[in-house]
Enzyme design. Structure first.
Site, PDB file in Angstrom:
ATOM      1  N   TYR A 150     -10.484 -22.261   6.142  1.00  0.00           N
ATOM      2  CA  TYR A 150     -10.363 -21.074   6.988  1.00  0.00           C
ATOM      3  C   TYR A 150     -11.452 -20.102   6.555  1.00  0.00           C
ATOM      4  CZ  TYR A 150      -9.118 -16.934   9.403  1.00  0.00           C
ATOM      5  OH  TYR A 150      -9.199 -15.844  10.234  1.00  0.00           O
TER       6      TYR A 150
ATOM      7  N   ARG B 152       0.862  -1.189   0.000  1.00  0.00           N
ATOM      8  CA  ARG B 152       0.000   0.000   0.000  1.00  0.00           C
ATOM      9  C   ARG B 152       0.895   1.234   0.000  1.00  0.00           C
ATOM     10  NH1 ARG B 152      -3.887  -0.181   4.931  1.00  0.00           N
ATOM     11  NH2 ARG B 152      -5.139  -1.722   3.878  1.00  0.00           N
TER      12      ARG B 152
ATOM     13  N   ASP C 241     -13.404 -16.414   7.674  1.00  0.00           N
ATOM     14  CA  ASP C 241     -13.566 -15.295   8.586  1.00  0.00           C
ATOM     15  C   ASP C 241     -14.991 -15.313   9.131  1.00  0.00           C
ATOM     16  OD1 ASP C 241     -11.112 -13.974   8.824  1.00  0.00           O
ATOM     17  OD2 ASP C 241     -11.338 -13.023   6.858  1.00  0.00           O
TER      18      ASP C 241
ATOM     19  N   ARG D 149      -2.927 -26.694  11.839  1.00  0.00           N
ATOM     20  CA  ARG D 149      -1.995 -26.119  12.796  1.00  0.00           C
ATOM     21  C   ARG D 149      -2.801 -25.725  14.021  1.00  0.00           C
ATOM     22  NH1 ARG D 149       3.205 -26.561  13.443  1.00  0.00           N
ATOM     23  NH2 ARG D 149       3.824 -24.378  13.641  1.00  0.00           N
TER      24      ARG D 149
HETATM   25  P1  FAD Z   1     -16.217 -22.708  15.814  1.00  0.00           P
HETATM   26  O1  FAD Z   1     -16.157 -21.349  16.333  1.00  0.00           O
HETATM   27  O2  FAD Z   1     -15.072 -23.575  15.820  1.00  0.00           O
HETATM   28  O3  FAD Z   1     -17.494 -23.437  16.455  1.00  0.00           O
HETATM   29  C1  FAD Z   1     -17.700 -24.837  16.346  1.00  0.00           C
HETATM   30  C2  FAD Z   1     -18.168 -25.328  17.707  1.00  0.00           C
HETATM   31  O4  FAD Z   1     -18.569 -26.703  17.606  1.00  0.00           O
HETATM   32  C3  FAD Z   1     -17.063 -25.275  18.755  1.00  0.00           C
HETATM   33  O5  FAD Z   1     -17.485 -24.524  19.860  1.00  0.00           O
HETATM   34  C4  FAD Z   1     -16.864 -26.731  19.131  1.00  0.00           C
HETATM   35  O6  FAD Z   1     -16.535 -26.945  20.485  1.00  0.00           O
HETATM   36  C5  FAD Z   1     -18.229 -27.358  18.801  1.00  0.00           C
HETATM   37  N1  FAD Z   1     -18.170 -28.788  18.557  1.00  0.00           N
HETATM   38  C6  FAD Z   1     -17.310 -29.448  17.736  1.00  0.00           C
HETATM   39  N2  FAD Z   1     -17.557 -30.778  17.793  1.00  0.00           N
HETATM   40  C7  FAD Z   1     -18.600 -30.938  18.651  1.00  0.00           C
HETATM   41  C8  FAD Z   1     -19.291 -32.091  19.114  1.00  0.00           C
HETATM   42  N3  FAD Z   1     -18.962 -33.337  18.731  1.00  0.00           N
HETATM   43  N4  FAD Z   1     -20.305 -31.923  20.001  1.00  0.00           N
HETATM   44  C9  FAD Z   1     -20.643 -30.681  20.434  1.00  0.00           C
HETATM   45  N5  FAD Z   1     -20.000 -29.551  20.018  1.00  0.00           N
HETATM   46  C10 FAD Z   1     -19.000 -29.687  19.133  1.00  0.00           C
HETATM   47  N6  FAD Z   1     -12.242 -14.315  11.805  1.00  0.00           N
HETATM   48  C11 FAD Z   1     -12.474 -12.992  11.604  1.00  0.00           C
HETATM   49  O7  FAD Z   1     -13.422 -12.634  10.919  1.00  0.00           O
HETATM   50  N7  FAD Z   1     -11.650 -12.053  12.158  1.00  0.00           N
HETATM   51  C12 FAD Z   1     -10.575 -12.384  12.928  1.00  0.00           C
HETATM   52  O8  FAD Z   1      -9.848 -11.503  13.407  1.00  0.00           O
HETATM   53  C13 FAD Z   1     -10.311 -13.772  13.149  1.00  0.00           C
HETATM   54  N8  FAD Z   1      -9.271 -14.144  13.896  1.00  0.00           N
HETATM   55  C14 FAD Z   1      -8.991 -15.469  14.042  1.00  0.00           C
HETATM   56  C15 FAD Z   1      -7.882 -15.838  14.787  1.00  0.00           C
HETATM   57  C16 FAD Z   1      -7.536 -17.164  14.912  1.00  0.00           C
HETATM   58  C17 FAD Z   1      -6.327 -17.554  15.723  1.00  0.00           C
HETATM   59  C18 FAD Z   1      -8.311 -18.143  14.252  1.00  0.00           C
HETATM   60  C19 FAD Z   1      -7.910 -19.583  14.277  1.00  0.00           C
HETATM   61  C20 FAD Z   1      -9.462 -17.788  13.554  1.00  0.00           C
HETATM   62  C21 FAD Z   1      -9.812 -16.448  13.442  1.00  0.00           C
HETATM   63  N9  FAD Z   1     -10.958 -16.059  12.765  1.00  0.00           N
HETATM   64  C22 FAD Z   1     -11.199 -14.728  12.555  1.00  0.00           C
HETATM   65  C23 FAD Z   1     -11.920 -17.047  12.241  1.00  0.00           C
HETATM   66  C24 FAD Z   1     -13.070 -17.361  13.258  1.00  0.00           C
HETATM   67  O9  FAD Z   1     -12.514 -17.931  14.418  1.00  0.00           O
HETATM   68  C25 FAD Z   1     -14.065 -18.319  12.606  1.00  0.00           C
HETATM   69  O10 FAD Z   1     -14.624 -17.731  11.470  1.00  0.00           O
HETATM   70  C26 FAD Z   1     -15.242 -18.727  13.505  1.00  0.00           C
HETATM   71  O11 FAD Z   1     -14.860 -19.004  14.809  1.00  0.00           O
HETATM   72  C27 FAD Z   1     -15.885 -19.970  12.943  1.00  0.00           C
HETATM   73  O12 FAD Z   1     -17.112 -20.239  13.597  1.00  0.00           O
HETATM   74  P2  FAD Z   1     -17.726 -21.701  13.484  1.00  0.00           P
HETATM   75  O13 FAD Z   1     -19.032 -21.664  14.190  1.00  0.00           O
HETATM   76  O14 FAD Z   1     -17.692 -22.185  12.086  1.00  0.00           O
HETATM   77  O15 FAD Z   1     -16.678 -22.646  14.246  1.00  0.00           O
END
Ligand code: FAD
Length: 364
Positions: free
Chosen positions: A346, A173, A348, A246
């Protein structure tokens, strides 16, 4: 049947889907194996500081509908992500912009910065790894100072062993603008993401500490459909092998000083520093003038069963393996897969909200 939907996972995907279906009079049960809701966005209060338990989360999007949707459930602060990089004790602004180029070379105009970068670029017609890819995009100094060490720590492999696709673009940028994201909307829910997810789940039955996979048949018998947001390979008992991730180890400390680093996020780009970044949680919100602070160091580690999954390793072998699981998933009548673990991608948070809204709208 007792429920229309059993929803596995109280992360953002599960919570948005549950809200949408509940609002069209479907009866939902949300199961969460952790002791808390919120998934990886979960935040907790530590003596007045909102701690991002699974890494820094900044909501950013250019999708107006998604932004308006999440703002129905929480008030967002105007946080702008402007991370710094620390390399051998010297600080550089991210993303790579005129402030970064000034710190690196003392250049004060976009023309001089472009000339410098052009003179450093190592041309490569067909980059085979991250090193060749990055050197061909940004040249030697930026690569050595800000990319190599961080990327090698992040992925646990040397840059010449990492596929070039990990780095698709490295935006440069040529303005003095430290806003990490280019999106139209950005912020963090007041009180943290747990408030957002709590409000999404308002009035919906949620059982925490319940692992669906341990009593799959029982829970399947309760509902017409199951929406599963856990890991797709775990659902199928790893029958096609493990999908690679990871993971991260977090070291969280409360310090008796009011301000540790003056910024929410500081990356450490040297290989010899074992962590990739330090988060100072109070800087994600309004400064309440507390005499203490909470910081978290993030150490990337290999994933193995029992550890949290963070970043999918979308290399060729894992892509093939995921394809096999996806085929198995398509054969399931009762279970619908979703979320970052169900899609092995991955995503967001705004993508997750959009995907959950889309699924709900398809099923209405
Ligand atoms: P998750 O949040 O993983 O929810 C899935 C849930 O299912 C979990 O709570 C888990 O315990 C539960 N589960 C799994 N198996 C079972 C089972 N057998 N029985 C009952 N429950 C179960 N996104 C952004 O937009 N901005 C950011 O700054 C950002 N920073 C990040 C930083 C890091 C380090 C990481 C790794 C990701 C980041 N993200 C960010 C991405 C964000 O974390 C995800 O988009 C979001 O959390 C995904 O939501 P989800 O509901 O798909 O999954």
């Amino acid at each position: 049947m007792t429920y229309d939907y059993v929803i596995v996972g109280a992360g953002l995907f599960g919570a948005v889907f549950a809200r949408q279906m509940t609002d069209c009079r479907k009866k939902c049960l949300v199961l969460e194996k952790r002791s808390h809701i919120g998934g990886n966005c979960y935040t907790r209060d530590a003596d007045g500081i909102t701690v991002h338990e699974y890494g820094a989360h900044i909501f950013h999007t250019s999708d107006k509908a998604v932004w308006e949707y999440v703002n129905r459930f929480a008030e967002f602060n105007p946080f702008i992500n402007a991370p710094l990089a620390n390399y051998k004790g010297k600080l550089y602004h991210l993303p790579f912009n005129m402030n970064t180029f000034y710190a690196l070379w003392g250049v004060t105009t976009p023309r001089k910065a472009k000339e410098k970068i052009t003179s450093q670029i190592v041309k490569c017609a067909n980059p085979k790894n991250v090193r060749e890819q990055a050197l061909s995009l940004v040249g030697r100094d930026i690569y050595n100072t800000l990319i190599e060490g961080y990327t090698e720590k992040q992925w646990g492999r040397s840059a010449d062993k990492l596929p070039a696709e990990i780095i698709k673009r490295l935006p440069l940028r040529y303005t003095f603008n430290n806003n990490y994201f280019n999106d139209l909307y950005q912020g963090i829910p007041e009180g943290g993401y747990t408030v957002l997810v709590q409000n999404l789940l308002n009035g919906i039955e949620v059982r925490t500490g319940e692992d669906y996979l341990k009593e799959k048949d029982y829970y399947n018998s309760l509902a017409e459909k199951v929406v599963y947001t856990g890991a797709i390979d775990e659902y199928f008992g790893y029958c096609r092998g493990y999908l690679g991730y990871r993971s991260l180890r977090f070291e969280t400390l409360k310090l008796n000083e009011s301000d540790y680093q003056g910024n929410a996020v500081v990356n450490y780009t040297e290989k010899s520093v074992p962590f990739t970044r330090i988060i100072e949680h109070k800087h994600f919100g309004i400064d309440k003038k507390l005499p203490y602070t909470v910081i978290t160091r993030e150490y990337p580690v290999d994933w193995e069963v029992g550890k949290e999954r963070f970043y999918p390793l979308n290399d060729a072998a894992n892509t093939v393996r995921y394809g096999e699981y996806k085929r198995l998933a398509a054969e399931q009548n009762k279970v619908i897969f979703g979320g970052r673990l169900g899609f092995y991608r991955y995503l967001d948070m705004d993508d997750v909200v959009a995907e959950a809204l889309q699924l709900a709208s398809n099923l209405k």
